[in-house]
Enzyme design. Structure first.
Site, short mmCIF file in Angstrom:
data_model
loop_
_atom_site.label_atom_id
_atom_site.label_comp_id
_atom_site.label_asym_id
_atom_site.label_seq_id
_atom_site.Cartn_x
_atom_site.Cartn_y
_atom_site.Cartn_z
N ASP A 6 33.93 71.15 28.26
CA ASP A 6 34.56 71.00 29.57
C ASP A 6 33.93 72.03 30.49
O ASP A 6 33.26 72.97 30.05
CB ASP A 6 36.08 71.25 29.45
CG ASP A 6 36.77 71.15 30.81
OD1 ASP A 6 36.55 70.14 31.50
OD2 ASP A 6 37.50 72.07 31.19
N SER A 7 34.19 71.86 31.79
CA SER A 7 33.68 72.83 32.76
C SER A 7 34.35 74.20 32.60
O SER A 7 33.83 75.19 33.11
CB SER A 7 33.93 72.31 34.17
OG SER A 7 35.31 72.03 34.34
N CYS A 62 36.09 66.77 30.16
CA CYS A 62 36.05 66.96 31.60
C CYS A 62 36.02 65.62 32.35
O CYS A 62 35.09 64.82 32.18
CB CYS A 62 34.79 67.75 31.94
SG CYS A 62 34.65 68.16 33.68
N THR A 81 35.43 65.17 35.45
CA THR A 81 34.30 65.16 36.39
C THR A 81 33.01 64.73 35.70
O THR A 81 32.25 63.91 36.22
CB THR A 81 34.14 66.56 37.02
OG1 THR A 81 35.36 66.90 37.69
CG2 THR A 81 32.99 66.60 37.99
N GLU A 123 45.75 77.01 37.19
CA GLU A 123 45.13 78.19 36.58
C GLU A 123 45.83 79.49 37.00
O GLU A 123 45.76 80.49 36.31
CB GLU A 123 43.63 78.24 36.89
CG GLU A 123 42.92 77.09 36.21
CD GLU A 123 41.42 77.30 36.02
OE1 GLU A 123 40.90 78.35 36.42
OE2 GLU A 123 40.78 76.37 35.47
N CYS A 156 42.07 64.32 35.51
CA CYS A 156 41.49 65.67 35.48
C CYS A 156 42.21 66.46 34.39
O CYS A 156 43.43 66.30 34.19
CB CYS A 156 41.68 66.32 36.84
SG CYS A 156 41.27 68.08 36.87
N HIS A 174 43.36 69.35 34.11
CA HIS A 174 44.47 70.26 34.41
C HIS A 174 45.80 69.57 34.71
O HIS A 174 46.85 70.18 34.62
CB HIS A 174 44.12 71.12 35.62
CG HIS A 174 43.05 72.13 35.37
ND1 HIS A 174 41.78 71.79 34.94
CD2 HIS A 174 43.07 73.49 35.46
CE1 HIS A 174 41.06 72.90 34.81
NE2 HIS A 174 41.82 73.94 35.11
N1 DGL Z 1 37.58 69.98 34.16
C1 DGL Z 1 37.49 69.42 35.48
C2 DGL Z 1 37.87 67.95 35.45
O1 DGL Z 1 38.57 67.50 34.55
C3 DGL Z 1 38.36 70.19 36.47
C4 DGL Z 1 37.80 71.54 36.86
C5 DGL Z 1 36.48 71.45 37.57
O2 DGL Z 1 36.44 71.06 38.75
O3 DGL Z 1 35.48 71.77 36.95
O4 DGL Z 1 37.48 67.21 36.30
#
Ligand code: DGL
Length: 273
Positions: free
Chosen positions: A10-11, A73, A75, A153, A187, A189
């Site tokens: 993940d990011s 992730c 994204t 967060e 997403c 989060h």
């Molecule tokens: N993990 C990212 C997502 O699920 C969210 C955080 C980011 O923008 O990197 O899209």
């Protein structure tokens, strides 16, 4: 049987919502988690940059001899084609978008489906494309919710939190107006504030947690390919790798996972991977 670990990337810290579900439904599996905390967020970046980062993340996991790779992730999953990552992975792969799109189509009585995610996720139009492949009659309403990630967060997650509620009301209003019956939380989060979103959307709307659907999809994939870990009594090991200092990650990880990650988080240098 295959006792190698599952690789999840993940990011940043958000992919732990997927890890949480993986450990719930497959407690005996070992997991290697890669969170690119030094370069988060991905959700505000261009398609090219997201693709470049995703390929590096996959390369890192491959070095850990994983039996499957999961892009938790949203994204990455919506901006880099599954087959491109699958080819680079060389092991079974899933992103978060296909499992969530399939689940939404199955859950929606009317085909009116909402999608929320990062700016890059909504911009990609990928959910709309996949959903219409499955249900050509579907009507999709999307909205990006960029403030949700920093709110989560920073711990603005209580059911009664008025700041998060105000922001969420604004983001969800255009989706509520279209009377969707199903909403994809696209997403990593967003499941952390599931109860707030559920309350604002109305309890008759089905929420699809992309992380949960991805974990279930991975379980089916491992089962069908005979790749599950052999049965054992003890819980699997989770090893975390991050590209910024472990401290911040450990603190937020507790919020996401509900268990301590302390002592299991290692910092790595993305340029020397
Ligand atoms: N993990 C990212 C997502 O699920 C969210 C955080 C980011 O923008 O990197 O899209």
């Amino acid at each position: 049987m295959d006792n190698r670990p599952i690789g999840v990337f993940d990011s940043g810290v958000g992919g732990l919502t997927t890890v949480k579900e993986l450990t719930r439904i497959m407690p005996g599996e070992d997991i290697v988690y890669f969170g690119d905390t030094g370069r988060v967020p991905y959700g505000t970046r261009s398609k090219q940059t997201i693709a470049k980062y995703a390929m590096q993340d996959v390369d890192f996991l491959k070095k850990h001899n994983v039996k499957m790779i999961i892009a938790a992730c949203g994204t990455v999953s919506t901006n880099v084609a599954d087959d491109k990552i699958a080819k680079a992975a060389g092991v079974p792969y899933t992103g978060a978008v296909l499992p969530a799109a399939q689940a939404a189509c199955a859950a929606s009585p009317t085909g009116k489906i909402g999608v929320i995610g990062t700016t890059a996720t909504v911009r990609s139009g990928m959910y709309g494309k996949l959903i219409r492949n499955i249900r050509p009659d579907a009507k999709i309403v999307g909205n990006s919710c960029p403030l949700f990630v920093p709110l989560v967060e920073n711990g603005y997650i209580d059911f009664e939190n008025q700041v998060t509620r105000l922001v969420a009301k604004d983001y969800l209003e255009p989706i509520i107006r279209e009377k969707v019956d199903t909403l994809i939380l696209g997403c990593t989060h967003y499941p952390v504030i599931y109860d707030i979103i559920n309350d604002l959307m109305g309890y008759e709307v089905t929420l699809i947690d992309a992380g949960k659907e991805t974990a279930r999809f991975a379980q089916r994939c491992l089962t069908e390919n005979g790749l599950l870990h052999e049965e054992r009594q003890e819980a699997g090991e989770i090893q975390y790798y991050v590209t910024d200092t472990p401290e911040g990650f450990e603190e937020i990880a507790y919020r996401f996972l509900g268990v301590e990650a302390k002592g299991k988080v290692q910092m790595v240098d993305i340029d020397t991977l």
